[in-house]
Write a protein that holds these residues in place. Sequence first.
Motif, short mmCIF file in Angstrom:
data_model
loop_
_atom_site.label_atom_id
_atom_site.label_comp_id
_atom_site.label_asym_id
_atom_site.label_seq_id
_atom_site.Cartn_x
_atom_site.Cartn_y
_atom_site.Cartn_z
N ASP A 204 -26.48 -40.78 60.59
CA ASP A 204 -26.33 -39.62 61.92
C ASP A 204 -25.34 -38.76 61.81
O ASP A 204 -25.46 -37.44 62.33
CB ASP A 204 -25.92 -40.63 63.20
N LYS B 237 -23.66 -35.56 60.33
CA LYS B 237 -24.29 -34.69 59.32
C LYS B 237 -22.99 -33.78 59.42
O LYS B 237 -23.48 -32.34 59.39
CB LYS B 237 -25.15 -34.06 60.11
N ASP B 238 -21.77 -33.93 59.29
CA ASP B 238 -20.93 -32.85 59.16
C ASP B 238 -20.34 -32.37 57.84
O ASP B 238 -20.57 -33.17 56.94
CB ASP B 238 -19.43 -33.72 59.77
N SER C 51 -19.00 -34.09 52.73
CA SER C 51 -19.71 -33.81 51.67
C SER C 51 -19.00 -34.76 50.56
O SER C 51 -17.95 -35.07 50.59
CB SER C 51 -20.11 -32.42 50.96
#
Length: 125
Positions: free
Chosen positions: A25, A27-28, A32
């Motif tokens: 959930d 998704k910032d 990465s």
Amino acid sequence: MRKTYRQGRLGEEIRKIISDLLLRDIKDPRLSGIVSISAVELTSDGSYATVYVSSLGSGEGRSGEQADILAAFSSAKGLIRREIGRQVKLKHIPELIFKTDNSMEYGRHITKIIDSLGIEHENPE
């Protein structure tokens, strides 16, 4: 202070929930790379949970990268607490404190120091 069995169990459950959220959930773009939750420690009264975050990435700009990762988790704190409250039946959901886990870097540093001593290793065979 001694960690009780309940604190350990609850900390592990919170770690699993945050890890699942990280995969599904959250998704910032600041998250990465390889980011993982290494541990969660609760206070004795369960009001605060310290979440230790580790990341594997480039060594350059490391402190800026870690600050971005902690900022991303802080901005997702509401979502994480809501999910903890949904999955774990608690009277009070602990306040989350995110910290960087530097144990991997510390281990590499100690290994480098030991290797620099020039001691030959014996094979146990």
